[in-house]
Design an enzyme around this catalytic site. Structure first.
Site, PDB file in Angstrom:
ATOM      1  N   LYS A 119      17.554 -10.442  29.755  1.00  0.00           N
ATOM      2  CA  LYS A 119      17.829 -11.872  29.747  1.00  0.00           C
ATOM      3  C   LYS A 119      17.460 -12.479  31.102  1.00  0.00           C
ATOM      4  CE  LYS A 119      21.186 -13.301  26.308  1.00  0.00           C
ATOM      5  NZ  LYS A 119      22.471 -13.992  26.062  1.00  0.00           N
TER       6      LYS A 119
ATOM      7  N   ARG B 291      33.926 -18.047   9.322  1.00  0.00           N
ATOM      8  CA  ARG B 291      33.408 -16.733   8.971  1.00  0.00           C
ATOM      9  C   ARG B 291      34.527 -15.750   8.623  1.00  0.00           C
ATOM     10  NH1 ARG B 291      28.853 -14.663  12.796  1.00  0.00           N
ATOM     11  NH2 ARG B 291      27.843 -14.328  10.790  1.00  0.00           N
TER      12      ARG B 291
ATOM     13  N   GLU C  20      34.210 -11.862  13.744  1.00  0.00           N
ATOM     14  CA  GLU C  20      35.311 -12.795  13.497  1.00  0.00           C
ATOM     15  C   GLU C  20      36.296 -12.276  12.459  1.00  0.00           C
ATOM     16  OE1 GLU C  20      31.797 -15.085  15.045  1.00  0.00           O
ATOM     17  OE2 GLU C  20      32.090 -13.610  13.446  1.00  0.00           O
TER      18      GLU C  20
END
Length: 633
Positions: free
Chosen positions: A281, A394, A366
Site C-alpha cells: 500500500k 451484513r 460482521e
C-alpha cells in the site's frame, strides 16, 4: 507521455512489454496528483498500479470480467478504461464514483463497495459463461483482509466443486485493509511469504521423478498427505483451486507471464485458478508507504508536503464515541469493545491503547462480530459493537437470531448514519431505523448533537436489552459533551420550542437526530413547536398524544429512509391512539442516493432548511398566514 494515449485496454495492448514499467510510473504519478486534488482513496490505489496494467494487458476486457472486491483500489483500472479525463470529478455529484459502478462503464463488471463479495460475483459470471457457451474468464481481485470475510470462503467452497470453472481469483496481499490486517489467515499468509522453500524443493523432485511415472504417482499421493506440514498454500488447494505464488505484485515481468498462464488454464477447463500477489500500500510515494492508514482516504492535500492534520475544531461524533468508550470502560470493567476491522474509522484507537485485553478487532467479519458479542453477553460481559450503519446490514440475521431473540444487552454504536457524502450509496446509513425498529427487544436512539450522543450512549449501555445509538459522520453543531456519564429518561423526548400560533394553524415538528437544529431554524419562520424525540424505540407516545391535543399538523424529520422509518412509527402511534391528524414525513426518498457533497445531497433530498420549509408550506398552506418569511418562496 504514454498514459495520455491510453483510452482503452486496446490501446494498452499496443505497447510493448518494455514500455509498461514507464507507463506504471506515469500512472502512479497521475493517481497521486489526481487524488491530491479531489480527495479519495490513495494508499490502496498506489498499490494496484502494476496489477491493473497487467490485468488489462493480458485479459480480454470487458468480455473477460474483472470484479474488484470492495473497489476502493480501482482508480488505476478506471484510468486505463477511458475515464482518465473525468478523474477530476471523482466522488463528486454526477462525477465518477469512488467504487466500480456498472452504470459508469462496461469495464465495471460488478458494483462493489462492501467487502468479500468478489469471488461469489465472479463465480456467478463464470457459470453464466459456461451456461451460454461463451469462452470468457471471470476474475476476482480480493485483498487479504477481505479474504477473512466468511462470504469469500463460502464462494471458494462452492467454486471448487466445478473442475472446469473459468474463474481466476487474485489475492492482492498487502497486509492491510484500512486498519492493519488481523487474524489467523493473515498469519498464514505471512508464513507463505517465507514458504518458498517448498515450491523450490517440489520443482526439483518433480524433475527427477518425471523419468519414473509410477514412482512419481506414489510420491504425489504421499505429497497430498504430507504437504500440509510444509506448504502454507494447502488451504486454497483443498478448496479445489490451482494455487500459484506468491509473486511480486509490482514486477510486471513476473505478473504478465503468470496472468497469461492462469488465463490459459482457466480457458482450457483446468478449473478455478488462484494467484497470490504481494503488493505494498502506498507504493512509490514514501509518505503513504510510511503511513498507509493516514493516506487511506485523505482529503485534498499537497503531495510535496503530505497530509496535514487539520486545525483543532469541533469534535466529531466518532471522537465523542471514542472518548465515551474509554470513560465507560474505566467505570465498568465488564465493558468490551468490538469492531469488524474499523479501528480508526469507528474511533477505537485510544481504546485499544488503554484497554488492549478488552479490545477485539475480529477482521472484516460482521456476522461473526455480532454473534461473538452475543456470546460474551451471555457470560455477563457488556459488549459494545462499533460498526458503521451500512455494515450492520451484513449481520442482520445475527442481530435478530443471536442477539434480539435472546434479549442480550449488546450496544451497537452505529457510525455513519444517514448520508455519507462522497462515499455514496454503498456506504450510506439510510436503512438502520426501518430495519432496527421492527425487531422486538431492540432500542433505537437518535442523538441530536455531540453532547446528547454521549448521554444516550450511557443510557443505552445501562439497558438490559439490545440497543443501537445512531450518529452521523463528522461533527454536529458543536455541543460540548459533559465529562460525566449521565443517563437520560428512557423513551422520553423533550420540547425545544413551543408554538404560539392560534388554534387551527399549529404545527408540531417531531425531529429525530441531528436534523433537530434545521427543524428549530424552520420553526422560527413558521412559529412551530419542535420536539427533540431522542428515541425511535421506545417512542415517546405520551409526548405525541400531548402534542396532538393542541396542535393541528404534524411533521416528522429524520436523516434516514422514510419508508418504515421514525415518521412511520409516529403514524402508527397516532393510529393506535385513534388520533386522526395530518402528518408530513420528511426523510430520505425511496431511491439510492449517489455520491457527492453532503450538503448538496441533503438539499437535493429537500432536507436543508429551505427544503424543509417549502415542503411544510406546500403540504399545510394554512399556516402561511402566520409568517411572511415563507410566502412566495
Amino acid at each position: 507521455m504514454t498514459l495520455h494515449s491510453i483510452n482503452s485496454p486496446d490501446d494498452l495492448k499496443k505497447l510493448s512489454r518494455e514500455e509498461l514499467p514507464a507507463l506504471a510510473d506515469e500512472l502512479r504519478e497521475f493517481v497521486l496528483d489526481s487524488v491530491s486534488k479531489t480527495g479519495g482513496h490513495l494508499s490502496s490505489n498506489l498499490g494496484t498500479v502494476e496489477l491493473s496494467i497487467a490485468l488489462h494487458y493480458v485479459f480480454d476486457t470487458p468480455a473477460d470480467r474483472i470484479v474488484w472486491d470492495v473497489g476502493h483500489q480501482s482508480y488505476p483500472h478506471k484510468i486505463l478504461t477511458g475515464r482518465r479525463e473525468r478523474m477530476n470529478t471523482l466522488r463528486q455529484y454526477k462525477g465518477l464514483s469512488g467504487f466500480p459502478h456498472r452504470a459508469e462503464s462496461e469495464f465495471d463488471a460488478f458494483g462493489t463497495g462492501h467487502s468479500s463479495t468478489s469471488i461469489s460475483a465472479a463465480m456467478g459470471m463464470a457459470r453464466a459463461f459456461q451456461t451460454k457457451g461463451e469462452r470468457h474468464v471471470a476474475v476476482a481481485v480480493i485483498g487479504d483482509s477481505a479474504m477473512t470475510g466468511g462470504m469469500a470462503f463460502e464462494a471458494m467452497n462452492n467454486a471448487g466443486v466445478y473442475d472446469d470453472l473459468p474463474l481466476v481469483v487474485i489475492l492482492n496481499d498487502n497486509d492491510m485493509s484500512i486498519s492493519p490486517a488481523v487474524g489467523a489467515l493473515n498469519r498464514h499468509l505471512a508464513r507463505l511469504l517465507s514458504g518458498n522453500i517448498y515450491s523450490a524443493t517440489k520443482k526439483g523432485i518433480d524433475s527427477v521423478l518425471s523419468i519414473a511415472p509410477p514412482l512419481r504417482e506414489f510420491a504425489k499421493r504421499l505429497e497430498d498427505h504430507a504437504k500440509g506440514m510444509v506448504s502454507p498454500s494447502t488451504i486454497f488447494q483443498e478448496f479445489g483451486f490451482n494455487y500459484f505464488g506468491p509473486i511480486d505484485g509490482h514486477d510486471l515481468d513476473a505478473l504478465i507471464p503468470m496472468l497469461q498462464n492462469v488465463r490459459r488454464l482457466a480457458l482450457e477447463g483446468r478449473g478455478p485458478q488462484f494467484l497470490h500477489v504481494v503488493t505494498k500500500k502506498g507504493q512509490g510515494y514514501e509518505l503513504a508507504e510510511a503511513d498507509p492508514v493516514l493516506y487511506h482516504g485523505p482529503s485534498k492535500f499537497n503531495p510535496e508536503e503530505g497530509v496535514k492534520k487539520p486545525a483543532a475544531s469541533k469534535k466529531t461524533f466518532t471522537q465523542v464515541f471514542g472518548e465515551w468508550l474509554c470513560d465507560m470502560a474505566h467505570a465498568d470493567p465488564l465493558l468490551v469493545g468490538i469492531t469488524p476491522a474499523m479501528r480508526e474509522g469507528s474511533g477505537l484507537v485510544e481504546f485499544e491503547k488503554n484497554f488492549p485485553k478488552r479490545y477485539y478487532d475480529v477482521g472484516i467479519a460482521e456476522q461473526h462480530a455480532v454473534t461473538f458479542a452475543a456470546g460474551m453477553a451471555c457470560e455477563g460481559m457488556k459488549p459494545v459493537v462499533a460498526i458503521y450503519s451500512t455494515f450492520l446490514q451484513r449481520a442482520y440475521d445475527q442481530l435478530i437470531h443471536d442477539v434480539a431473540l435472546q434479549d442480550l444487552p449488546v450496544l451497537f454504536a452505529l457510525d455513519r448514519a444517514g448520508l455519507v457524502g462522497a462515499d455514496g450509496a454503498t456506504h450510506a446509513g439510510a436503512y438502520d431505523i426501518p430495519f432496527l425498529r421492527c425487531i422486538p427487544n431492540v432500542l433505537v436512539l437518535t442523538p441530536a448533537d455531540e453532547a446528547e450522543c454521549r448521554d444516550l450512549l450511557t443510557t443505552a449501555f445501562h439497558q438490559p436489552h439490545p440497543s443501537a445509538v445512531r450518529y452521523p459522520r463528522g461533527a454536529g453543531v458543536g455541543a460540548v459533551p459533559s465529562k460525566e456519564l449521565r443517563t437520560l429518561p428512557l423513551g422520553k423526548g423533550e420540547i425545544r420550542r413551543k408554538s404560539t400560533a392560534p388554534s387551527g394553524q399549529r404545527v408540531a415538528i417531531l425531529a429525530f437526530g441531528t436534523l433537530l437544529y434545521s427543524a428549530l431554524e424552520v420553526a422560527e419562520g413558521i412559529n412551530a413547536t419542535v420536539a427533540n424525540m431522542r428515541f425511535v424505540k421506545p417512542l415517546d407516545v405520551d409526548l405525541i398524544q400531548s402534542l396532538a391535543a393542541d396542535h393541528d399538523y404534524f411533521v416528522t424529520i429524520e436523516d434516514g429512509a422514510i419508508a418504515g422509518g421514525a415518521g412511520s412509527a409516529c403514524l402508527e402511534a397516532l393510529s393506535n391512539l385513534g388520533i386522526n391528524k395530518p402528518l408530513l414525513q420528511l426523510g430520505l426518498p425511496d431511491e439510492f442516493i449517489e455520491h457527492g457533497d453532503y450538503s448538496l445531497l441533503m438539499t437535493k433530498c429537500g432536507l436543508d432548511v429551505e427544503g424543509i420549509a417549502n415542503s411544510i408550506k406546500q403540504r399545510f398552506p394554512a399556516i402561511l398566514t402566520q409568517n411572511s418569511v415563507l410566502v412566495g418562496k
